[in-house]
Design a protein around this motif. Structure first.
Motif, PDB file in Angstrom:
ATOM      1  N   TYR A  55       0.902  -1.377  -0.009  1.00 30.33           N
ATOM      2  CA  TYR A  55      -0.055   0.062  -0.017  1.00 30.33           C
ATOM      3  C   TYR A  55       0.849   1.164   0.049  1.00 30.33           C
ATOM      4  O   TYR A  55       1.762   1.285   0.748  1.00 30.33           O
ATOM      5  CB  TYR A  55      -0.785   0.109   1.276  1.00 30.33           C
ATOM      6  N   ASP A  56       0.898   2.007  -1.059  1.00 29.43           N
ATOM      7  CA  ASP A  56       1.683   3.299  -1.100  1.00 29.43           C
ATOM      8  C   ASP A  56       0.630   4.434  -0.737  1.00 29.43           C
ATOM      9  O   ASP A  56      -0.464   4.410  -1.104  1.00 29.43           O
ATOM     10  CB  ASP A  56       1.711   3.606  -2.627  1.00 29.43           C
ATOM     11  N   ALA A  62       3.883   2.346   2.731  1.00 30.31           N
ATOM     12  CA  ALA A  62       3.402   2.580   3.893  1.00 30.31           C
ATOM     13  C   ALA A  62       2.577   1.180   4.566  1.00 30.31           C
ATOM     14  O   ALA A  62       2.348   1.366   5.724  1.00 30.31           O
ATOM     15  CB  ALA A  62       2.421   3.700   3.964  1.00 30.31           C
ATOM     16  N   GLY A  63       2.544   0.088   3.829  1.00 35.34           N
ATOM     17  CA  GLY A  63       1.852  -1.109   4.394  1.00 35.34           C
ATOM     18  C   GLY A  63       1.808  -2.001   3.560  1.00 35.34           C
ATOM     19  O   GLY A  63       2.208  -2.027   2.301  1.00 35.34           O
ATOM     20  N   ASP A  82       3.226   0.802   8.126  1.00 34.61           N
ATOM     21  CA  ASP A  82       4.467   1.335   8.882  1.00 34.61           C
ATOM     22  C   ASP A  82       4.199   2.146   9.904  1.00 34.61           C
ATOM     23  O   ASP A  82       4.100   3.523   9.837  1.00 34.61           O
ATOM     24  CB  ASP A  82       5.239   1.883   7.657  1.00 34.61           C
ATOM     25  N   LEU A  83       3.952   1.556  11.208  1.00 33.55           N
ATOM     26  CA  LEU A  83       3.342   2.211  12.282  1.00 33.55           C
ATOM     27  C   LEU A  83       4.272   3.701  12.444  1.00 33.55           C
ATOM     28  O   LEU A  83       4.096   4.685  12.749  1.00 33.55           O
ATOM     29  CB  LEU A  83       3.262   1.464  13.543  1.00 33.55           C
ATOM     30  N   ARG A  94      -5.002   8.447   8.590  1.00 35.95           N
ATOM     31  CA  ARG A  94      -5.342   8.498   7.005  1.00 35.95           C
ATOM     32  C   ARG A  94      -4.817   7.324   6.084  1.00 35.95           C
ATOM     33  O   ARG A  94      -5.603   6.713   5.213  1.00 35.95           O
ATOM     34  CB  ARG A  94      -4.817   9.868   6.414  1.00 35.95           C
ATOM     35  N   ALA A  95      -3.907   7.066   6.395  1.00 36.95           N
ATOM     36  CA  ALA A  95      -3.180   5.791   5.877  1.00 36.95           C
ATOM     37  C   ALA A  95      -4.059   4.488   6.129  1.00 36.95           C
ATOM     38  O   ALA A  95      -4.416   3.865   5.150  1.00 36.95           O
ATOM     39  CB  ALA A  95      -1.823   5.680   6.248  1.00 36.95           C
ATOM     40  N   TRP A  96      -4.583   4.438   7.270  1.00 39.07           N
ATOM     41  CA  TRP A  96      -5.230   3.194   7.874  1.00 39.07           C
ATOM     42  C   TRP A  96      -6.450   3.110   6.936  1.00 39.07           C
ATOM     43  O   TRP A  96      -7.051   1.971   6.338  1.00 39.07           O
ATOM     44  CB  TRP A  96      -5.546   3.291   9.162  1.00 39.07           C
TER      45      TRP A  96
END
Length: 163
Positions: A55-56, A62-63, A82-83, A94-96
């Motif tokens: 996940y970008d 980022a994940g 990527d916590l 927002r990323a989650w």
């Protein structure tokens, strides 16, 4: 945005997966070594019923989104982020949310499944809340041993017609 995994992504994927908070929310809690990670990646790439994607978020990896048990009818999925990097950037929430939306869209779009399933430790209220926000129904509970200790697990499901 979800994209394929390159070999260059593997060290970051392992680092993110080994974060203490990610391990604590997982069914496998030990720290994963390089050899174990390499074996997992080799088996995953060779398995037609599994897909792992990066996940970008805002142009940065980022994940990880992992699909398993792929069939035309359904897939199971899990994820981790990527916590440390996202917290430093102030973009974790927002990323989650973005990862969850991207994972659902990919499952019902390119993967073509009609049901997306997952499992969450019952105590992981944050993930359960987010799943409910996206329309997942909690469809069952059971106990599973994690490090030799029984834990309550909640099964979740989202059907394509409910998105």
């Amino acid at each position: 945005m979800l994209r394929g995994v390159s070999d260059d992504d593997l060290p970051a994927m392992r680092r993110w997966r080994n974060h203490p908070r990610v391990r604590a929310a997982s069914f496998t809690t030990h720290e994963i070594g390089a050899a174990e990670h390499a074996r997992w990646w080799a088996a995953t790439r060779a398995d037609a019923t599994r897909r792992v994607l990066i996940y970008d978020h805002e142009g940065t990896a980022a994940g990880v989104v992992a699909y398993s048990n792929l069939s035309p009818e359904s897939a199971s999925w899990g994820f981790y982020l990527d916590l440390d990097g996202l917290e430093r950037a102030g973009t974790l929430l927002r990323a989650w949310v973005g990862l969850e939306r991207a994972a659902i869209d990919h499952a019902f779009g390119p993967l073509g499944v009609t049901a997306l399933r997952g499992e969450v430790l019952a105590r992981n209220e944050q993930v359960r809340f987010l799943h409910r926000r996206f329309g997942f129904a909690e469809v069952g509970t059971y106990q599973r041993d994690v490090d030799g200790v029984p834990h309550d697990v909640v099964a979740v499901e989202l059907r394509k017609e409910h998105t």
